[in-house]
Design a protein around this motif. Structure first.
Motif, PDB file in Angstrom:
ATOM      1  N   HIS A   5       0.620  -1.209   0.211  1.00  0.00           N
ATOM      2  CA  HIS A   5       0.002  -0.289  -0.152  1.00  0.00           C
ATOM      3  C   HIS A   5       0.875   1.084  -0.046  1.00  0.00           C
ATOM      4  N   GLN A   6       1.801   1.087   0.246  1.00  0.00           N
ATOM      5  CA  GLN A   6       3.567   2.093  -0.105  1.00  0.00           C
ATOM      6  C   GLN A   6       4.424   1.542  -0.829  1.00  0.00           C
ATOM      7  N   PHE A   7       4.091   2.988  -1.815  1.00  0.00           N
ATOM      8  CA  PHE A   7       5.329   2.853  -3.063  1.00  0.00           C
ATOM      9  C   PHE A   7       6.781   3.095  -1.775  1.00  0.00           C
ATOM     10  N   PRO A   8       7.596   2.152  -3.064  1.00  0.00           N
ATOM     11  CA  PRO A   8       8.875   1.685  -2.246  1.00  0.00           C
ATOM     12  C   PRO A   8       9.881   2.756  -1.935  1.00  0.00           C
ATOM     13  N   VAL A   9      10.839   2.688  -1.595  1.00  0.00           N
ATOM     14  CA  VAL A   9      11.953   3.719  -0.653  1.00  0.00           C
ATOM     15  C   VAL A   9      13.307   2.559  -1.444  1.00  0.00           C
ATOM     16  N   VAL A  10      13.792   2.718  -2.322  1.00  0.00           N
ATOM     17  CA  VAL A  10      14.431   1.764  -2.256  1.00  0.00           C
ATOM     18  C   VAL A  10      16.401   1.942  -1.343  1.00  0.00           C
ATOM     19  N   LYS A  11      16.706   1.460  -0.433  1.00  0.00           N
ATOM     20  CA  LYS A  11      18.507   2.144  -0.088  1.00  0.00           C
ATOM     21  C   LYS A  11      19.316   1.306  -0.412  1.00  0.00           C
ATOM     22  N   ALA A  12      20.923   1.460  -0.258  1.00  0.00           N
ATOM     23  CA  ALA A  12      21.503   1.163  -0.962  1.00  0.00           C
ATOM     24  C   ALA A  12      22.656   2.068  -0.054  1.00  0.00           C
TER      25      ALA A  12
END
Length: 155
Positions: A5-12
Motif C-alpha cells: 500500500h506504499q510505494f517502495p523506497v530503495v536504499k543502498a
C-alpha cells in the motif's frame, strides 16, 4: 496475496573509509564519478542545475535536476522519469563516511514498480561498491560496464 500500500523506497548503504569531503566530491565532480559510474557528464552537481549523465556503452543517458545540495552532507536529484535520488553522507570518524542512497517515486503497474525497485537496489549497490574500490584502493572495477556486456552498443 499481499498488496503493498506504499510505494517502495530503495536504499543502498555502505561505509566508505575515506573522509566525508572526498566521498561527497566523488559524486559531485564528474571527473571522479566517471571512474566508477557513468561515462560522461555535462557538468558538476550544483544547486538548481540540470546535468546530463551518459552511459555510452549502453547508448543511454538521463537528465537530472539538482533539487538540493549541501556540501559534504546531502544531495537530492530528480531524474527525467520523476524519480528522486537522495544521498546522505554521515561522518563516522575522520576517515570514514557512511553513505546512504535512497531512490523513490517509481511509477507504472505493480510489477513494473517492483522491477524498477529491484534494478535500482542492485544498481546503487554496485555504484557504492565501485566507489569503495576506487576511493579506498585506487581500483577501477568497471562494474557498470561489465554488468551487461551483451547490451553494449556499437560506437
Amino acid at each position: 496475496m499481499t498488496i503493498a500500500h506504499q510505494f517502495p523506497v530503495v536504499k543502498a548503504e555502505m561505509l566508505i573509509r575515506r573522509p566525508t569531503y572526498e566521498v561527497f566530491e566523488a559524486f559531485a565532480n564528474p571527473d571522479i564519478t566517471t571512474k566508477f559510474w557513468f561515462t560522461k557528464s555535462s557538468g558538476r552537481l550544483l544547486a538548481g542545475s540540470h546535468v546530463r549523465w551518459e552511459w555510452e556503452m549502453y547508448g543511454v543517458s538521463d537528465v537530472l535536476h539538482v533539487k538540493e545540495i549541501r556540501q559534504n552532507d546531502y544531495i537530492l536529484l530528480e531524474s527525467s522519469d520523476g524519480t528522486l535520488i537522495e544521498w546522505v553522507f554521515a561522518t563516522r570518524d575522520e576517515d570514514g563516511t557512511f553513505v546512504t542512497i535512497a531512490n523513490s517515486g517509481f511509477t507504472g503497474t505493480g510489477d513494473e514498480i517492483l522491477q524498477q525497485a529491484i534494478d535500482s537496489m542492485g544498481g546503487y549497490t554496485m555504484v557504492l561498491c565501485g566507489l569503495k574500490a576506487y576511493l579506498e584502493h585506487g581500483i577501477i572495477l568497471n562494474l557498470v560496464a561489465d554488468k551487461a556486456p551483451d547490451a553494449h552498443v556499437q560506437g
